[in-house]
Design a protein around this motif. Structure first.
Motif: not given
Length: 201
Positions: A9-10, A14-15, A32-36, A53-55
């Motif tokens: 999920d993370l 991020i994507l 991420l801090t704000e959204r959670t 990894k996404l790169e």
């Protein structure tokens, strides 16, 4: 793996943040801090390996802008976000449910603690009225100080229990967003009003 996001999920979240706009690593951590609701503050050691990894997967690219490295989603990344829109909605719904749950738990704890405290304060007040005499002012003050210590201990115990419940909720993967904290603050204001009323009994 974070205590908030389930497996995978993370990475998807991020994507989705990069789908909104290009961001550097620190910006992603803040988002991420704000959204959670502040329940999850990821470290650089969590974010940057996932970005790398996404790169590698061709889902994001990075460019160096001065001292900052800015990450931007690729067309392939946008395709994945679009294909998994249902998963994203599920993540967001789960976060919202967690906020409501923790707010309900806190309100329940506040109500229970305040009922007990009101009963203790009312009993102490009745006892003082029954025993107080003009010639025993000092004794009445001494008893009041004893009851104050008792009330203070009750409040300290309540605060510790609620903090423990909040931390346990987050550790179990729960989320605490701004709306949930707003509800908690409202419940505590109601509790404060109840204490004031109990002292007038």
């Amino acid at each position: 793996m974070s205590p908030v996001f389930s497996h995978g999920d993370l990475r998807l979240y991020i994507l989705s943040l990069l789908d909104e706009a290009p961001r550097h690593g620190y910006d992603l951590m803040q988002a991420l801090t704000e959204r959670t609701g502040g329940t999850y503050s990821p470290s650089a050691g969590t974010i940057y390996p996932r970005l790398a990894k996404l790169e590698e997967e061709g889902l994001v690219t990075k460019t160096v802008d001065g001292r900052k490295t800015v990450y931007e989603i690729t067309d392939a990344g946008r395709t994945e976000v679009a294909a998994r829109s249902g998963d994203l909605q599920g993540i967001q719904a789960g976060l919202a449910d967690s906020v409501r749950l923790i707010a309900d738990e806190v309100r329940g704890s506040v109500r229970d603690a305040m009922r007990s405290l009101r009963a203790d304060l009312a009993a102490a007040s009745r006892e003082e009225r029954e025993q107080a005499q003009p010639s025993l002012v000092d004794d009445a003050r001494s008893r009041s100080r004893e009851q104050l210590s008792r009330a203070d201990a009750a409040l300290t115990e309540f605060r510790g229990r609620v903090r423990s419940e909040l931390r346990a909720h987050v550790a179990r993967g729960g989320e605490l967003r701004e709306a949930g904290v707003d509800e908690i603050e409202a419940a505590l204001r109601q509790a404060s009003d109840a204490v004031a009323r109990a002292m007038r009994v």
